[in-house]
Each structure stands twice: as structure tokens, then as C-alpha cells.
Scaffold this motif. Sequence first.
Motif, mmCIF file in Angstrom:
data_model
loop_
_atom_site.group_PDB
_atom_site.id
_atom_site.type_symbol
_atom_site.label_atom_id
_atom_site.label_comp_id
_atom_site.label_asym_id
_atom_site.label_seq_id
_atom_site.Cartn_x
_atom_site.Cartn_y
_atom_site.Cartn_z
ATOM 1 N N ALA A 156 -45.635 23.217 -1.833
ATOM 2 C CA ALA A 156 -44.783 23.427 -2.715
ATOM 3 C C ALA A 156 -43.306 23.083 -1.986
ATOM 4 N N ALA A 157 -43.386 23.913 -0.738
ATOM 5 C CA ALA A 157 -42.104 23.529 -0.124
ATOM 6 C C ALA A 157 -41.864 22.101 0.608
ATOM 7 N N ALA A 158 -43.076 21.817 0.974
ATOM 8 C CA ALA A 158 -43.178 20.206 1.416
ATOM 9 C C ALA A 158 -42.585 19.172 0.309
ATOM 10 N N ALA A 159 -43.012 19.332 -1.031
ATOM 11 C CA ALA A 159 -42.752 18.567 -1.848
ATOM 12 C C ALA A 159 -41.432 18.600 -2.403
ATOM 13 N N ALA A 160 -40.832 19.801 -2.177
ATOM 14 C CA ALA A 160 -39.292 20.221 -2.626
ATOM 15 C C ALA A 160 -38.536 19.569 -1.308
ATOM 16 N N HIS A 161 -38.978 19.652 -0.180
ATOM 17 C CA HIS A 161 -38.218 19.565 0.854
ATOM 18 C C HIS A 161 -37.266 18.075 0.954
ATOM 19 N N ARG A 162 -38.210 16.968 0.961
ATOM 20 C CA ARG A 162 -37.368 15.613 1.010
ATOM 21 C C ARG A 162 -37.079 15.137 -0.369
ATOM 22 N N HIS A 163 -38.092 15.525 -1.298
ATOM 23 C CA HIS A 163 -38.098 14.640 -2.525
ATOM 24 C C HIS A 163 -37.475 15.448 -3.562
ATOM 25 N N GLY A 164 -37.341 16.823 -3.596
ATOM 26 C CA GLY A 164 -36.974 17.609 -4.512
ATOM 27 C C GLY A 164 -38.039 17.696 -5.685
ATOM 28 N N ILE A 165 -39.275 17.609 -5.530
ATOM 29 C CA ILE A 165 -40.202 17.770 -6.456
ATOM 30 C C ILE A 165 -40.752 19.018 -6.600
ATOM 31 N N ARG A 166 -40.139 19.665 -7.790
ATOM 32 C CA ARG A 166 -40.576 21.070 -8.142
ATOM 33 C C ARG A 166 -41.314 20.987 -9.636
ATOM 34 N N ASP A 167 -41.163 20.108 -10.308
ATOM 35 C CA ASP A 167 -42.038 20.037 -11.673
ATOM 36 C C ASP A 167 -43.359 19.528 -11.376
ATOM 37 N N ILE A 168 -44.327 19.962 -12.174
ATOM 38 C CA ILE A 168 -45.495 19.308 -12.101
ATOM 39 C C ILE A 168 -45.389 17.890 -12.671
ATOM 40 N N LEU A 169 -44.465 17.750 -13.682
ATOM 41 C CA LEU A 169 -44.499 16.434 -14.268
ATOM 42 C C LEU A 169 -44.050 15.449 -13.242
ATOM 43 N N ASP A 170 -43.378 15.396 -12.079
ATOM 44 C CA ASP A 170 -42.988 14.689 -11.055
ATOM 45 C C ASP A 170 -43.952 14.632 -9.908
ATOM 46 N N PHE A 171 -45.001 15.442 -10.036
ATOM 47 C CA PHE A 171 -45.929 15.541 -8.864
ATOM 48 C C PHE A 171 -46.765 13.897 -8.669
ATOM 49 N N THR A 172 -46.510 13.122 -9.704
ATOM 50 C CA THR A 172 -47.297 11.890 -9.767
ATOM 51 C C THR A 172 -46.629 11.108 -8.479
ATOM 52 N N ARG A 173 -45.394 11.623 -7.886
ATOM 53 C CA ARG A 173 -44.387 10.698 -6.995
ATOM 54 C C ARG A 173 -45.292 11.087 -5.465
ATOM 55 N N LEU A 174 -45.890 12.161 -5.645
ATOM 56 C CA LEU A 174 -46.485 12.703 -4.268
ATOM 57 C C LEU A 174 -47.556 11.769 -4.016
ATOM 58 N N ARG A 175 -48.253 10.836 -4.739
ATOM 59 C CA ARG A 175 -49.402 9.876 -4.402
ATOM 60 C C ARG A 175 -48.666 8.846 -3.569
ATOM 61 N N ALA A 176 -47.651 8.302 -3.787
ATOM 62 C CA ALA A 176 -47.075 7.187 -2.998
ATOM 63 C C ALA A 176 -46.535 7.826 -1.746
ATOM 64 N N ARG A 177 -45.791 8.890 -1.926
ATOM 65 C CA ARG A 177 -44.789 9.542 -1.077
ATOM 66 C C ARG A 177 -45.602 10.333 0.170
ATOM 67 N N MET A 178 -46.414 11.072 -0.306
ATOM 68 C CA MET A 178 -47.006 11.918 0.824
ATOM 69 C C MET A 178 -48.432 12.263 0.770
ATOM 70 N N PRO A 179 -49.184 10.968 1.337
ATOM 71 C CA PRO A 179 -50.868 10.771 1.029
ATOM 72 C C PRO A 179 -51.550 12.087 1.406
ATOM 73 N N TRP A 180 -50.849 12.361 2.990
ATOM 74 C CA TRP A 180 -51.586 13.543 3.661
ATOM 75 C C TRP A 180 -51.486 14.827 3.009
ATOM 76 N N THR A 181 -50.190 15.192 2.358
ATOM 77 C CA THR A 181 -50.131 16.304 1.855
ATOM 78 C C THR A 181 -50.829 16.541 0.613
ATOM 79 N N LEU A 182 -51.084 15.542 -0.132
ATOM 80 C CA LEU A 182 -51.819 15.204 -1.233
ATOM 81 C C LEU A 182 -53.306 15.665 -0.711
ATOM 82 N N ALA A 183 -53.651 15.194 0.161
ATOM 83 C CA ALA A 183 -55.288 15.241 0.551
ATOM 84 C C ALA A 183 -55.382 16.807 0.710
#
Lengths: 127, 488
Positions: free
Chosen positions: B351-378
Motif C-alpha cells: 500500500a505504501a509503495a503504490a501510494a509513494h510515487r503514483h498516489g494510488i490509494r483507491d482499489i479502483l486505481d489499482f489497475t495502474r499497478l499492472r503497467a507501473r509496478m510489475p514486481w510489486t504486483l507479483a
Amino acid sequence: MTPKFIGLFNYTAALILVLFGIYALITQKNLIRKIIGMVILQTGTILFYISLAAKHGAAIPILIDQGHHAVIDPQHYANPLPHALMLTAIVVGVSTLGVALSLIASIFKHYGTLEEDEILIKMESSK
Amino acid sequence: MTPENAPVLIFLCPFVVALLLPVLRFDKRLAYYGAVVALAASAGLSYWGLTLVQNGTAISHFMGGWLAPYGIEWYLDSLSALMAFLVTSIALIVVFATGETVEREIGTVRIPYYTIALLHLSGLLGMILTRDFFNFFVFLEVASLTAYALVATGDNVRGNMASLRYLFIGTLGASFYLLGVGYLYAGTGTLNMTDMAARLPGFIGSRTAFLGILFIFLGLAVKMGLFPFHGWLPDSYAHASDSASALLAPLTTKVIIYSFIRIFFSVFQVSVIEQFSLDTVLLVVGAIAVIAGSFLAFVQTNFKRMLAYSTISHIGLIMLGIGLLEKTAFLGAVLHILNQAVMKAGLFLIAAAAAHRHGIRDILDFTRLRARMPWTLAAFILIALSMIGAPPLFGFFSKWYILLGAIKTGQHWVAVLVVGSSLLTALYFFRVLERIFFTSPPVSETVAEAPWRLLACTGLISIALFVFGLLAPKIFTWGLITLIPKGL
């Protein structure tokens, strides 16, 4: 006044303070009143402990030099342990009060009110 | 470094450094390194402590040389050494990983932040190691006061409001605990846990004992966020800063559950739990917590809030394991404390990683994780699978042992509930995964991973889930000899 009555009176007072504190903590909408409730609750707990150590006509538990054969009879002394414990509990209570008041100060600076329902309305509208 | 000093040394490392940090204020980076070094030393010492007591022996330290029951006794046995090692190592990983996050979120007041964080951890360690009821209260309040401050580190005033609510409810819990201890002290005249255990049987039938045990139970239930008293937990975890919630969420409630086990199983013991039908209470409350927590997690949109409700539901599951009063289920519950701490640390770091650079806090925004942070996603997928209880991972074994225990005692509805809790956990994690994989991100994005320390620690936790998964049966057989309390 019998010692037994004093004991019961203390415990009743402690119980009333604890219940009153919980009641204020739950029902009051003003944050300062909630804090007052919290402090009353803690005071009730402290009174309960101190009442445990109360004894009618007891001496303070300090050993006075009466020669080498001084016999110590615990029956004559008030139990000092609950007092020592409550000193710590008072310190804990003061720290809690300090943290609560500093949080309230920052909330008041931001919302300009201390009524919980007004704060909640302002929180909702700022979403 | 004599073995008798082990319990105190574990505590002193973070405590001394916490007191030194405000003095050493010429360089802000020093606070971070100081905290990491202190926790590393403490983790090393707890590992040493764990090897000392691995045969089921115990080490007592008497503060200032005053012997129990008059002095304060600190006590290291297999269970407390295991918990101390868990707390220090998770705290080390979290503090090490959140270096950049703290710089961004806390900014100029980093030195007070690390002081408070280390004081919080020393409070938790004190609660784990002390053998004295009142000393426990003091550390409970040290840990709670610092937890209120950590919750208030959130960047907006909502964190302060959440913290204030936590403070009101927490003080209520602490006062209940203190009242309960008062009743027991009035009845037995002792505050030492070992001594109390020896004196209780003569007095357990009285109303004083009943009230004391009831108040202690209520106090700890409030502090651990057990179902009807969980109100403070979601707001606190959701509005605290990411660094602080990654530190609070995995550890604080778990240490209170440990204290609950310690007080109710080694002081009051199983006969008392049965006499007051506390096991039934735990089963019912745990069952409601599992179901309600999972459904509330399912409807959340904020990721951290979803994790908070997930914590509530898994606290319920731990209580189910304890409430069965059976060896296998008890060890399952202890294992569940361990793997919840590990997995929640991983999830809150994500959660901290997703919010750190991209400000992703909402589950609806989590789709951005796929392109942005593949290792965190894994790492997220692995930890989510472990939360659900997929077999080779650590999360499977605790549920498996609770399930076995439920079948052994003939409480089949608990067994159904344990399986059901896995399905419910799957429900709310698949909702996030569905969002990630079946909706396309709004704009094309390039890879921008989390800072390396955050990424490395998340990866470490996901690998640890495999390793501990392989070790779990070994921990179980070790636990059968050393961790089972008397009378179970």
C-alpha cells in the motif's frame, strides 16, 4: 462511623465515577466534555485502588529505629503498594490527557469547532 | 551477556536509542540509521534468546535483583521469545523499507517520528516480556500513547480525528484492564503472574475473581480490536501515514492477542476459561468477526481500509482457534498470529509503495499497478494467495491446523467457518485482482517501480512466505513440545 462503612462508601463512589466517566465518554458530543469524562473514568479507577489500601487508624509504612528488636506488624500499617501503583497510573493519565489535548488543538485549528457532529459534517463535505 | 539478561537486553536496544535520538539531532539521516541498527541488534538478541529457550526452558530476570513476587520479573520462554523475534524482525523490515516513505510523508519531523516508533516497539516488547500485571499496564499504555501519535502522523486532520477516537476507546480499554487487575490484586494480594497463577485456585469461585477476569477480558478485547470493539481500527489504519500504518497494523493487535493468550492460558488457565464459558464467548465473537469483517472488507474502496477490515476478520479467526481449547487449533492460532503479522506487513508495504510515487490509494486505481509496478504486483499476488490460504504458502498451514482442531473437537461449524473465511478472503482479494487485470489503465504508462528498499523488503516477505510454508510443519512439531500451555 464504622470502618466497614467507609470502605463501602469508597467503592460506591469509585463505581459511580467510573460509570459516570464511561457515560460522558460515550454520550457527549463535545470533545472537551469527552475528555473530562475520560479523566473522571481514570480518577474512579485510582480511587478504587486507593480504597483497597485504606485502613482505619493505620500508620504510615515507615520503619522507625526502635532498637534492633523492632517487630513490624503489617496489621498496623496502610498498604503502600496501591499508592505507588497509582502514582504511575496518574502519570499515564496525565500523558493521555496531554496527547488528547494536543490532538484537539490541531482539530480545532482546522475545523474551528469542537462539536463532534459538526466536525463529521465538515469532514463529509470536504471529501 | 549472561542469559539472565537476555529479556532486558532485547528491550533496551530500541528503548535506549529512542531516548538518544532527540539528543543526536545534528543529522536527520542519523535517526533512520539509528532506528535500523537498534532494531537489528534487538532482532539479533531475540534470535539469541529464542535459541536459549528452544527446549522449552525459561529465563527469568528480576529487575534490580528484587525477587518475585515482590520485585518485577521479566520472563523469556518459547512463546515470548518467538513473539519478541517476530516483533523485532518485522519492525526491522518495515522501518528499513519505509526510509523514503518517511522522508516524503514525515519530512522535517523525522527525528520525533523515529523516537516515537522505537518507543512504540519498546512498549510492545515490554508487554511481551514482563511477568507483572501492573508493569504490563504501563507498557500497554506506552505502546498505546505512541500508537495514537503514530496514527496522527497522517498528512491531513482526519488522522488526528481517528487518533482521538482511538485514544478515547483505548483509554476505556486500559481503564477496564486496570480495574480488572485491581480486583485480582484485592483477592490475591499479588501482581506477579506466576504467583497469581498459584494463588488463584483458592479464590476463583468468588464474585471478585469473576469481575476481575471479566474486566481484563473486556480491556484486552477493546485493545485488540475484537469484533464489537473494533470501531477504532479501520479509521486509524486508513488515515495514519503509510509508514506508520505499516508499523502498527502487523504488530500492535497481534501483541495484544499474545498477551491475551499469556494471561488467560498461563495465569488463569484452561479450567477457569471453561468455568466462565469464555471458550463459547470466543467462538461466537470470533465467528461474527470473521463474517462481518470479511463482508465489510469487500465493500471498501480504500485499499488500506480494506486491509484493516481484513485484520478484524483474521483476529476473529485467531480467536476461533484459541476458543476451541484444543492443542492443534491452539498452535494453528499461534501460527496465524505469525503469518498475519508477516503478510499484513507485506500488504501495508505494498500500500505504501503504490501510494509513494503514483498516489494510488483507491482499489479502483489499482489497475495502474499492472503497467507501473510489475514486481510489486507479483509480490501482491503471492501475499494475497497466502492470505487466502493457498497450500504451499505459509497462510495455508495455520488455517489447516485450526480446521483439524475443529474436526477433532467435533465443532464442525467452526471447520465450515474456517473454510468459509478462506473463501471470503478470496472474495475481497479477487475483487482487487479483477480490477487490476480486467480493466485497462486510463492512459499508457511506463514502469516506475517503488524505491529499491521498499521493493526488496516486499520481495523478501513473499519469499519468506514460501520458506515459512516449508518450515510450518517443523514449527508445529516444535510448538507441540514447547508452546502448549499447561492443561490444554
